[in-house]
Design a protein around this motif. Structure first.
Motif, short mmCIF file in Angstrom:
data_model
loop_
_atom_site.label_atom_id
_atom_site.label_comp_id
_atom_site.label_asym_id
_atom_site.label_seq_id
_atom_site.Cartn_x
_atom_site.Cartn_y
_atom_site.Cartn_z
N VAL A 237 0.86 -1.19 0.00
CA VAL A 237 0.00 0.00 0.00
C VAL A 237 0.89 1.24 0.00
O VAL A 237 1.93 1.26 0.67
N LYS A 238 0.47 2.25 -0.75
CA LYS A 238 1.22 3.50 -0.78
C LYS A 238 0.24 4.66 -0.71
O LYS A 238 -0.83 4.63 -1.33
N THR A 239 0.58 5.71 0.05
CA THR A 239 -0.25 6.90 0.16
C THR A 239 0.29 7.97 -0.78
O THR A 239 1.47 8.33 -0.71
N VAL A 240 -0.59 8.46 -1.65
CA VAL A 240 -0.18 9.46 -2.65
C VAL A 240 -1.19 10.60 -2.65
O VAL A 240 -2.35 10.43 -2.28
N PRO A 241 -0.77 11.82 -3.08
CA PRO A 241 -1.70 12.96 -3.13
C PRO A 241 -2.65 12.85 -4.32
O PRO A 241 -2.38 12.17 -5.31
N VAL A 242 -3.80 13.55 -4.18
CA VAL A 242 -4.79 13.62 -5.25
C VAL A 242 -4.61 14.96 -5.96
O VAL A 242 -4.57 16.01 -5.30
N VAL A 243 -4.54 14.95 -7.29
CA VAL A 243 -4.35 16.16 -8.09
C VAL A 243 -5.57 16.31 -9.00
O VAL A 243 -5.90 15.41 -9.79
N LEU A 244 -6.27 17.45 -8.90
CA LEU A 244 -7.47 17.68 -9.68
C LEU A 244 -7.14 18.15 -11.10
O LEU A 244 -6.08 18.74 -11.35
N ALA A 299 -4.12 0.66 -14.20
CA ALA A 299 -4.65 -0.71 -14.24
C ALA A 299 -3.87 -1.59 -13.28
O ALA A 299 -2.64 -1.53 -13.20
N GLY A 300 -4.60 -2.39 -12.53
CA GLY A 300 -3.97 -3.27 -11.54
C GLY A 300 -3.84 -2.64 -10.17
O GLY A 300 -3.34 -3.27 -9.24
N ALA A 301 -4.28 -1.36 -10.03
CA ALA A 301 -4.22 -0.67 -8.73
C ALA A 301 -5.63 -0.36 -8.25
O ALA A 301 -6.58 -0.32 -9.05
N GLN A 302 -5.78 -0.13 -6.96
CA GLN A 302 -7.09 0.19 -6.40
C GLN A 302 -6.92 1.21 -5.28
O GLN A 302 -6.06 1.06 -4.40
N ALA A 303 -7.76 2.25 -5.31
CA ALA A 303 -7.75 3.26 -4.24
C ALA A 303 -8.65 2.78 -3.10
O ALA A 303 -9.74 2.25 -3.33
N LEU A 304 -8.18 2.98 -1.88
CA LEU A 304 -8.92 2.49 -0.71
C LEU A 304 -9.86 3.53 -0.13
O LEU A 304 -10.65 3.21 0.75
N GLU A 305 -9.78 4.78 -0.57
CA GLU A 305 -10.66 5.83 -0.06
C GLU A 305 -11.44 6.47 -1.20
O GLU A 305 -11.00 6.44 -2.35
#
Length: 324
Positions: A237-244, A299-305
């Motif tokens: 798991v990795k935490t990354v910022p969200v960019v609009l 593809a192959g990734a999933q966001a948990l929030e």
């Protein structure tokens, strides 16, 4: 007064006669006095050796109304404990278990509502009640009510690199108490548990009101539940910022608030190593509003929030055409 009595009185008023009677058999008299004093000291030694000690004793309510078949509960007991001063031999008080001192208020036959009743203390063997403070307590007698509520899990925050899964057993519990108190109970939660992967722990249940404060005066059955962590370890798991996405040229963003501003993404380690941010897409319009953000993950990734954004957007003024 008769003549013989006057004669005896005059005789005792004579110092010589009084002294002669006092010193007559003086030895046996002093011996008898000494024996009497010795016997008195021996007989009262225990009483003179007694000391006192104070105990804070919780008040126990006794209610056998209807031979105990009538279900009633007591709440708002004030004070909830009394100060009991016991006297006794020092060795007896030293070995005394505070739990053996019982303070009881009997509400048998008292109608439902508020009450003020005396407190009765039965001292343990070898002691006596010297003082009781206060001697009366107040409270409220109400109908006993029972409710069944689901159990809400409470766990400590897991590390960002894990996605733990938990199960609680049992999933429901009953809460019993006075009707006026039980009405304040909004939910049952577990005491916060910190479990390792695959771990298991027995934790206490806590009754909370709508503001999240513990509710006292109720009984929870069962009082504990078992919490098990089902996952076997950490996931990549990795935490990354969200960019609009950028708004159109005709609109200008005045204020933006992302909730949350970062997301956790689950993916293969090599994909996470390349991932620096997650793109989020919203449809812009003039005004102040809150909308969900559509996340674009590889593809192959999933966001948990899930992410939402509160925006304040203004329309840009149209450009002034050049003068002819």
């Amino acid at each position: 007064m008769s003549a013989p009595r006057l004669a005896r009185l005059r005789r005792w008023l004579s110092p010589r006669y009084a002294w002669a009677r006092f010193t007559h058999n003086l030895g046996p008299k002093l011996l008898a006095l000494g024996v009497s004093l010795t016997l008195w000291f021996v007989a009262t030694a225990d009483r003179r050796a007694n000391v006192t000690q104070g105990f804070d004793v919780p008040v126990t309510v006794r209610d056998t109304t209807g031979s105990g078949e009538e279900k009633r509960a007591t709440s708002n007991l004030s004070p909830a404990s009394v100060r009991v001063i016991l006297s006794g031999r020092p060795e007896r008080l030293r070995e005394l278990d505070p739990g053996s001192v019982e303070a009881v208020v009997d509400v048998t036959g008292i109608p439902e509502g508020s009450f003020t009743q005396p407190v009765t203390v039965t001292p343990p063997t070898g002691t006596a009640v010297q003082r009781l403070t206060p001697t009366r307590v107040q409270g409220f007698v109400d109908t006993q009510v029972q409710r069944t509520l689901p159990v809400t899990l409470s766990v400590t925050s897991p590390p960002e690199s894990s996605v733990p899964r938990y199960v609680v057993s049992p999933t429901e519990a009953s809460v019993t108490g006075a009707g006026r108190v039980l009405g304040a109970v909004a939910r049952l939660v577990t005491s916060p548990a910190a479990l390792a992967a695959g771990g298991e722990q027995e934790v206490a249940l806590i009754a909370l009101d709508r503001s999240g404060r513990p509710v006292s005066g109720v009984t929870v059955r069962p009082s504990t539940v078992t919490v098990r962590r089902l996952d076997t370890g950490e996931l990549p798991v990795k935490t990354v910022p969200v960019v609009l996405n950028t708004p159109p040229r005709t609109l200008r963003v005045v204020a933006v608030s992302l909730q949350p501003s970062t997301v956790r993404v689950v993916a293969a380690p090599e994909l996470l190593a390349r991932l620096r941010e997650v793109s989020g897409t919203v449809t812009y319009r003039a005004g102040t509003y809150t909308v969900p953000v559509r996340l674009s993950v590889p593809a192959g990734a999933q966001a948990l929030e899930t992410v939402s954004v509160r925006l304040t957007v203004e329309a840009r003024p149209a450009p002034t055409p050049p003068a002819p």
